[in-house]
Design an enzyme around this catalytic site. Sequence first.
Site, PDB file in Angstrom:
ATOM      1  N   TYR A   1       0.832  -1.201   0.000  1.00 42.93           N
ATOM      2  CA  TYR A   1       0.000   0.000   0.000  1.00 42.93           C
ATOM      3  C   TYR A   1       0.861   1.242   0.000  1.00 42.93           C
ATOM      4  O   TYR A   1       2.046   1.205   0.346  1.00 42.93           O
ATOM      5  CB  TYR A   1      -0.973   0.014   1.186  1.00 42.93           C
ATOM      6  CG  TYR A   1      -0.363   0.300   2.538  1.00 42.93           C
ATOM      7  CD1 TYR A   1      -0.286   1.606   3.025  1.00 42.93           C
ATOM      8  CD2 TYR A   1       0.140  -0.722   3.332  1.00 42.93           C
ATOM      9  CE1 TYR A   1       0.267   1.868   4.273  1.00 42.93           C
ATOM     10  CE2 TYR A   1       0.684  -0.465   4.575  1.00 42.93           C
ATOM     11  CZ  TYR A   1       0.747   0.830   5.043  1.00 42.93           C
ATOM     12  OH  TYR A   1       1.294   1.098   6.274  1.00 42.93           O
ATOM     13  N   CYS A   2       0.258   2.340  -0.428  1.00 42.41           N
ATOM     14  CA  CYS A   2       0.901   3.646  -0.425  1.00 42.41           C
ATOM     15  C   CYS A   2      -0.156   4.676  -0.015  1.00 42.41           C
ATOM     16  O   CYS A   2      -1.090   4.330   0.701  1.00 42.41           O
ATOM     17  CB  CYS A   2       1.521   3.964  -1.787  1.00 42.41           C
ATOM     18  SG  CYS A   2       0.321   4.060  -3.134  1.00 42.41           S
ATOM     19  N   HIS A   3      -0.030   5.894  -0.473  1.00 48.19           N
ATOM     20  CA  HIS A   3      -0.990   6.933  -0.093  1.00 48.19           C
ATOM     21  C   HIS A   3      -2.332   6.747  -0.800  1.00 48.19           C
ATOM     22  O   HIS A   3      -3.385   6.752  -0.153  1.00 48.19           O
ATOM     23  CB  HIS A   3      -0.409   8.316  -0.379  1.00 48.19           C
ATOM     24  CG  HIS A   3      -1.218   9.434   0.181  1.00 48.19           C
ATOM     25  ND1 HIS A   3      -1.146  10.705  -0.314  1.00 48.19           N
ATOM     26  CD2 HIS A   3      -2.119   9.485   1.184  1.00 48.19           C
ATOM     27  CE1 HIS A   3      -1.964  11.497   0.366  1.00 48.19           C
ATOM     28  NE2 HIS A   3      -2.574  10.764   1.284  1.00 48.19           N
TER      29      HIS A   3
END
Length: 105
Positions: free
Chosen positions: A62-64
């Site tokens: 995951y990221c932003h």
Amino acid sequence: MIDDLNPKEFQNYLSNNDTVLIDVREKWELDLCKIEGAIHCPMSTIAESFSDLNPDDTIAVYCHHGMRSMQVANFLISKDFQSLINLQGGIDAWSREIDPSVDRY
């Protein structure tokens, strides 16, 4: 194969499967908020650090907002990783839909 899961599906997958959770954001982002249990492996270092990961593991990234993590997932697929899970909408969607205690930025 990359499964692009919405936050609820992602949460269910993490709860019911043996998965390595990786946060691909930069350190300053990690300092703001995170999903508990995640390993920090920034996208900017993935080319050097992917060899620390087991290609036989299921890797959840995951990221932003979900775009960088999808790029990392595609990179890992190119390196013969078999099972990847991406969080649609990233930690921002996670905060809105799963855990409002996770700060948004």
